[in-house]
Write a protein that holds these residues in place. Sequence first.
Motif, PDB file in Angstrom:
ATOM      1  N   LYS A 147       0.850  -1.083  -0.072  1.00 48.25           N
ATOM      2  CA  LYS A 147      -0.051   0.006  -0.130  1.00 48.25           C
ATOM      3  C   LYS A 147       0.859   1.243  -0.013  1.00 48.25           C
ATOM      4  N   THR A 148       1.827   1.295   0.952  1.00 44.33           N
ATOM      5  CA  THR A 148       2.912   2.285   0.790  1.00 44.33           C
ATOM      6  C   THR A 148       3.342   2.604  -0.522  1.00 44.33           C
ATOM      7  N   VAL A 149       4.008   1.530  -1.164  1.00 51.52           N
ATOM      8  CA  VAL A 149       4.482   1.506  -2.389  1.00 51.52           C
ATOM      9  C   VAL A 149       3.596   2.358  -3.585  1.00 51.52           C
ATOM     10  N   GLU A 150       2.439   1.589  -3.563  1.00 47.60           N
ATOM     11  CA  GLU A 150       1.348   2.134  -4.439  1.00 47.60           C
ATOM     12  C   GLU A 150       1.137   3.713  -4.145  1.00 47.60           C
ATOM     13  N   ASP A 151       0.917   4.112  -3.049  1.00 47.87           N
ATOM     14  CA  ASP A 151       0.685   5.295  -2.819  1.00 47.87           C
ATOM     15  C   ASP A 151       1.889   6.276  -3.358  1.00 47.87           C
ATOM     16  N   ARG A 152       3.100   5.838  -2.853  1.00 44.54           N
ATOM     17  CA  ARG A 152       4.249   6.743  -3.344  1.00 44.54           C
ATOM     18  C   ARG A 152       4.362   6.831  -5.055  1.00 44.54           C
ATOM     19  N   VAL A 163      11.657  -5.188  -3.577  1.00 42.50           N
ATOM     20  CA  VAL A 163      10.829  -3.948  -3.423  1.00 42.50           C
ATOM     21  C   VAL A 163      11.610  -3.484  -2.223  1.00 42.50           C
ATOM     22  N   VAL A 164      12.512  -2.065  -2.251  1.00 43.49           N
ATOM     23  CA  VAL A 164      12.649  -1.446  -1.171  1.00 43.49           C
ATOM     24  C   VAL A 164      12.350  -0.004  -0.960  1.00 43.49           C
ATOM     25  N   ARG A 165      11.897   0.114   0.243  1.00 43.03           N
ATOM     26  CA  ARG A 165      11.548   1.362   0.682  1.00 43.03           C
ATOM     27  C   ARG A 165      12.436   2.024   1.709  1.00 43.03           C
ATOM     28  N   THR A 166      12.995   3.256   1.708  1.00 41.09           N
ATOM     29  CA  THR A 166      14.064   3.875   2.339  1.00 41.09           C
ATOM     30  C   THR A 166      13.259   5.216   2.925  1.00 41.09           C
ATOM     31  N   TYR A 167      13.342   5.279   4.373  1.00 41.20           N
ATOM     32  CA  TYR A 167      13.017   6.629   4.940  1.00 41.20           C
ATOM     33  C   TYR A 167      13.564   7.068   6.067  1.00 41.20           C
ATOM     34  N   ILE A 168      12.869   8.506   6.697  1.00 42.61           N
ATOM     35  CA  ILE A 168      13.646   8.705   7.813  1.00 42.61           C
ATOM     36  C   ILE A 168      12.314   8.711   8.935  1.00 42.61           C
ATOM     37  N   GLU A 169      12.916   7.987  10.043  1.00 38.20           N
ATOM     38  CA  GLU A 169      11.969   7.925  11.291  1.00 38.20           C
ATOM     39  C   GLU A 169      12.259   8.799  12.481  1.00 38.20           C
ATOM     40  N   ASP A 170      11.405   9.785  12.862  1.00 37.59           N
ATOM     41  CA  ASP A 170      11.756  10.454  13.896  1.00 37.59           C
ATOM     42  C   ASP A 170      12.781  11.370  13.871  1.00 37.59           C
ATOM     43  N   ASP A 171      12.984  11.697  12.494  1.00 39.04           N
ATOM     44  CA  ASP A 171      14.251  12.719  12.321  1.00 39.04           C
ATOM     45  C   ASP A 171      15.434  12.256  12.690  1.00 39.04           C
ATOM     46  N   ARG A 172      15.541  11.121  12.913  1.00 35.73           N
ATOM     47  CA  ARG A 172      16.560  10.222  13.764  1.00 35.73           C
ATOM     48  C   ARG A 172      17.137   9.130  12.892  1.00 35.73           C
ATOM     49  N   TYR A 173      16.311   8.302  12.477  1.00 35.95           N
ATOM     50  CA  TYR A 173      16.652   7.118  11.994  1.00 35.95           C
ATOM     51  C   TYR A 173      16.497   6.897  10.388  1.00 35.95           C
ATOM     52  N   LEU A 174      17.356   6.472   9.706  1.00 36.23           N
ATOM     53  CA  LEU A 174      17.327   5.874   8.564  1.00 36.23           C
ATOM     54  C   LEU A 174      16.811   4.515   8.563  1.00 36.23           C
ATOM     55  N   GLY A 227      11.695  19.543  -3.872  1.00 31.61           N
ATOM     56  CA  GLY A 227      12.287  19.602  -2.682  1.00 31.61           C
ATOM     57  C   GLY A 227      12.703  18.424  -2.106  1.00 31.61           C
ATOM     58  N   GLN A 228      12.570  18.524  -0.859  1.00 30.92           N
ATOM     59  CA  GLN A 228      13.243  17.185   0.060  1.00 30.92           C
ATOM     60  C   GLN A 228      12.242  16.600   0.889  1.00 30.92           C
ATOM     61  N   SER A 229      10.834  16.905   0.785  1.00 39.60           N
ATOM     62  CA  SER A 229      10.001  16.080   1.544  1.00 39.60           C
ATOM     63  C   SER A 229       9.756  14.533   1.567  1.00 39.60           C
ATOM     64  N   MET A 230       9.865  14.055   0.364  1.00 34.83           N
ATOM     65  CA  MET A 230      10.281  12.546   0.125  1.00 34.83           C
ATOM     66  C   MET A 230       9.087  11.846   0.934  1.00 34.83           C
ATOM     67  N   GLY A 231       7.667  12.628   1.061  1.00 33.21           N
ATOM     68  CA  GLY A 231       6.601  11.923   1.860  1.00 33.21           C
ATOM     69  C   GLY A 231       6.330  10.308   1.350  1.00 33.21           C
ATOM     70  N   GLY A 232       6.588   9.536   2.292  1.00 29.48           N
ATOM     71  CA  GLY A 232       6.409   8.165   1.944  1.00 29.48           C
ATOM     72  C   GLY A 232       7.873   7.473   1.962  1.00 29.48           C
ATOM     73  N   GLY A 233       8.864   8.283   1.767  1.00 25.83           N
ATOM     74  CA  GLY A 233      10.205   7.633   1.390  1.00 25.83           C
ATOM     75  C   GLY A 233      10.620   7.358   0.086  1.00 25.83           C
ATOM     76  N   ASP A 234      11.418   6.935  -0.075  1.00 26.39           N
ATOM     77  CA  ASP A 234      12.203   6.539  -1.515  1.00 26.39           C
ATOM     78  C   ASP A 234      11.735   5.062  -1.840  1.00 26.39           C
ATOM     79  N   VAL A 235      11.257   4.781  -2.855  1.00 28.62           N
ATOM     80  CA  VAL A 235      10.801   3.544  -3.144  1.00 28.62           C
ATOM     81  C   VAL A 235      11.203   3.159  -4.683  1.00 28.62           C
ATOM     82  N   ARG A 236      11.784   1.866  -4.549  1.00 23.39           N
ATOM     83  CA  ARG A 236      12.277   1.228  -5.852  1.00 23.39           C
ATOM     84  C   ARG A 236      11.774  -0.209  -5.988  1.00 23.39           C
ATOM     85  N   ILE A 237      11.556  -0.626  -6.998  1.00 25.34           N
ATOM     86  CA  ILE A 237      11.271  -1.907  -7.584  1.00 25.34           C
ATOM     87  C   ILE A 237      12.057  -2.635  -8.521  1.00 25.34           C
TER      88      ILE A 237
END
Length: 155
Positions: free
Chosen positions: A15-20, A127-138, A81-91
Amino acid sequence: MNWADFSASEPDLAKTVEDRFGAFTHHTLATLRKDGSPRTTGLEVRFLNGELWLGMMPNSLKALDLRRDPRFALQANPGEGQSMGGGDVRISGRAIEVDDPEVKAGYTEEVEPPEPLHLFRTELTEVVRTYIEDDRYLVVQVWKPGEPTRTLKRT
């Protein structure tokens, strides 16, 4: 494994990937040229009837690349910009050309692309999703067929 199989095994990630991918129209497709070097091009993708579809203009270089070597990588448009809402997604996977007139007719009824076209359904290998969590974790989520999704966190 097709998109429906992936969605059934990992519904939240799917679902996250489809939304992205749904956030923007154009994305980046990587294929392999005749000499083995990479080619990147823009592409629209569709999730329809349990499949991830790649449609292309007749005799486009990316279509010819996939006919010769079906391996591909697809990256969702990161947006402005740098928002990348939902993170970076690759298939990643293999693209299988579909010539069946009924299947193509079903696709064109839903999408209404210009015809003629090359139509490819995909078999997923990663399928790979990369995102930032809590402005602290990759955070990197990696899914491969037959394996549970691995989640890696780094500070």
